[in-house]
Design a protein around this motif. Structure first.
Motif, short mmCIF file in Angstrom:
data_model
loop_
_atom_site.label_atom_id
_atom_site.label_comp_id
_atom_site.label_asym_id
_atom_site.label_seq_id
_atom_site.Cartn_x
_atom_site.Cartn_y
_atom_site.Cartn_z
N UNK A 2 0.96 -1.09 0.01
CA UNK A 2 0.00 -0.07 0.02
C UNK A 2 0.94 1.26 0.00
N UNK A 3 0.96 1.92 -1.12
CA UNK A 3 1.89 2.82 -1.35
C UNK A 3 1.16 4.23 -1.71
N UNK A 4 1.63 5.43 -1.19
CA UNK A 4 1.42 6.76 -1.77
C UNK A 4 2.46 7.43 -2.21
N UNK A 5 2.14 8.17 -3.25
CA UNK A 5 3.03 9.27 -3.82
C UNK A 5 2.85 10.44 -3.17
N UNK A 6 3.86 11.34 -2.88
CA UNK A 6 3.41 12.62 -2.38
C UNK A 6 4.55 13.66 -3.13
N UNK A 7 3.94 14.74 -3.48
CA UNK A 7 4.29 15.73 -4.17
C UNK A 7 3.93 17.07 -3.96
N UNK A 8 4.92 18.35 -4.16
CA UNK A 8 4.40 19.57 -3.33
C UNK A 8 3.02 20.10 -4.47
N UNK A 9 3.07 19.85 -5.70
CA UNK A 9 2.08 20.65 -6.51
C UNK A 9 1.82 19.70 -7.93
N UNK A 10 0.69 19.73 -8.26
CA UNK A 10 0.25 19.04 -9.40
C UNK A 10 0.59 19.95 -10.70
N UNK A 11 1.33 20.92 -10.81
CA UNK A 11 1.79 21.40 -12.10
C UNK A 11 2.52 20.68 -13.19
N UNK A 12 2.78 21.07 -14.16
CA UNK A 12 3.06 20.10 -15.31
C UNK A 12 4.91 20.19 -15.34
N UNK A 13 5.44 19.89 -14.31
CA UNK A 13 6.74 19.58 -14.30
C UNK A 13 7.15 18.16 -14.38
N UNK A 14 8.35 17.71 -14.37
CA UNK A 14 8.79 16.58 -14.66
C UNK A 14 8.47 15.75 -13.43
N UNK A 15 8.96 16.24 -12.07
CA UNK A 15 8.74 15.50 -11.20
C UNK A 15 7.25 15.07 -10.69
N UNK A 16 6.26 16.14 -10.97
CA UNK A 16 4.93 16.16 -10.72
C UNK A 16 4.57 14.81 -11.78
N UNK A 17 4.80 15.09 -12.86
CA UNK A 17 4.16 14.06 -13.89
C UNK A 17 4.58 12.69 -13.47
N UNK A 18 6.01 12.45 -13.12
CA UNK A 18 6.28 11.23 -12.38
C UNK A 18 5.53 10.64 -11.23
N UNK A 19 5.31 11.75 -10.75
CA UNK A 19 4.31 11.26 -9.25
C UNK A 19 3.09 10.74 -9.62
N UNK A 20 2.51 11.38 -10.67
CA UNK A 20 0.91 10.71 -11.41
C UNK A 20 1.47 9.46 -11.98
N UNK A 21 2.45 9.42 -12.73
CA UNK A 21 2.89 8.34 -13.41
C UNK A 21 2.86 6.97 -12.60
N UNK A 22 3.59 7.16 -11.62
CA UNK A 22 3.73 6.25 -10.49
C UNK A 22 2.39 5.76 -9.96
N UNK A 23 1.70 6.72 -9.46
CA UNK A 23 0.27 6.54 -8.71
C UNK A 23 -0.50 5.66 -9.96
N UNK A 24 -0.65 6.28 -11.07
CA UNK A 24 -1.44 5.63 -12.09
C UNK A 24 -1.12 4.14 -12.32
N UNK A 25 0.30 3.87 -12.60
CA UNK A 25 0.81 2.59 -13.12
C UNK A 25 0.57 1.72 -11.79
N UNK A 26 0.75 2.03 -10.63
CA UNK A 26 0.63 1.18 -9.58
C UNK A 26 -0.72 0.80 -9.12
#
Length: 362
Positions: A2-26
């Motif tokens: 049971x894993x959660x990603x945490x990121x400062x914002x959901x603007x369109x930067x590389x780190x932000x998009x990877x947080x979303x990618x990991x959450x979606x893929x997992x």
């Protein structure tokens, strides 16, 4: 798990998009996948899969105890095992671990200026790394830096990966002539070196007047942004170079373009190159960061040295003049991205690594 990603914002930067990618893929691979944004939402909110649990902490300051306790309650209520903290979000993850010591923290380092790591000092990160179970670095230089500077021995290099980004019905019609467009996807930051691309557009405009340049990325309305727009106006390139800001469906724009360019002076492992490849675009990119691991031969794209205007102009000219060459290297890059930078490959390696860490620390 049971894993959660945490990121400062959901603007369109590389780190932000990877947080979303990991959450979606997992969400398709594990028992529970969540995504938490601490400080600010943004366009990427619309790209979170329906099977991903989402929480916005509404953090107002660096140490916000209300946000810390909201995070604690979420973690307890959902029986979370692992916090996967991206970039600077490690700090709130450490604060909550003090309250919930059984929680494990994985820190994901997306630092993009990896050409000058000798000057990268961060005392709070160094101290916090004592609380990390593991560290993910997006390139080899960052992995070596973490080994030398941080206080966590479990470090892995995992490249970024790409998912289909067609999450929106937004269809943007680009300016310019059909089949004669060059695209650059990069937030308007100095390290992305849009100035070089504008200079190239100025050199090429007389020989190829129908070809146009399309710049996508967050506009911070700062001095660099103003410099770019002034340069376009001064060179009278208003009908050659276009700025679009951010979009919720970059794939729609990529499909309307024939060449992808990334002229950065510094990078980690840029998602833009992977997006170009996924859309079969031929790519011109500078030899920085991990780009040469994506484009490892001239059959997969064109690599030039950074800040080399003549090389950039020559590369664009060669691609403009040969549709056959464009199609060949675009297809080869597509195959490379599918083979080596797919979610399936990288997420499998990620989960195996996590299982080994959990077994080791149990």
């Amino acid at each position: 798990m049971r894993i959660v990603q945490i990121i400062d914002s959901l603007e369109t930067g590389g780190a932000e998009r990877m947080a979303v990618n990991y959450a979606n893929a997992l969400s398709e691979k594990i028992e529970f996948s969540g995504l938490i944004t601490s400080r600010k939402e943004g366009l990427l909110l619309n790209q979170i899969d329906k099977d991903v649990s989402y929480l916005f902490l509404k953090k107002k300051k660096k140490i916000d105890f209300g946000a810390v306790f909201r995070l604690r309650n979420y973690l307890k209520n959902n029986n979370i095992d692992i916090i996967h903290a991206h970039s600077s979000s490690f700090f709130i993850a450490v604060l909550v671990k003090i309250i919930l010591p059984k929680i494990k923290i994985i820190w994901h380092d997306h630092y993009g200026i990896s050409q000058d790591l000798s000057s990268r000092k961060n005392i709070s990160l160094k101290v916090s790394s004592l609380f990390f179970t593991g560290i993910i670095s997006v390139n080899s230089d960052l992995k070596n830096w973490a080994k030398f500077y941080l206080l966590c021995s479990n470090i892995i290099y995992l490249p970024n990966f790409i998912l289909d980004s067609s999450f929106s019905n937004e269809k943007l019609s680009l300016n310019g002539f059909e089949s004669k467009r060059i695209i650059c996807v990069a937030n308007l930051r100095l390290q992305k070196n849009h100035i070089l691309l504008i200079d190239a557009a100025n050199v090429l405009k007389d020989k190829f007047p129908d070809w146009t340049f399309h710049l996508f990325g967050k506009d911070f309305n700062d001095s660099y942004s103003h410099q770019l727009k002034k340069k376009v106006n001064d060179l009278q390139l208003q009908n050659t170079v276009y700025f679009y800001g951010t979009t919720n469906n970059i794939s729609s724009s990529l499909l309307q373009c024939q060449i992808g360019v990334l002229p950065s002076v510094s990078e980690g492992l840029p998602l833009a190159i992977l997006e170009y490849g996924l859309n079969r675009l031929p790519v011109i990119a500078t030899n920085v960061g991990e780009i040469s691991k994506i484009i490892s031969s001239e059959k997969e794209g064109v690599i030039i040295e950074s800040n080399n205007l003549n090389a950039l102009v020559a590369a664009i000219e060669k691609l403009i003049e040969s549709e056959k060459y464009r199609n060949e290297i675009g297809l080869n890059l597509y195959n490379k991205v599918q083979k080596d930078f797919s979610a399936k490959t990288i997420v499998s390696n990620y989960l195996l690594w996590l299982k080994s860490l959990i077994t080791f620390t149990a």
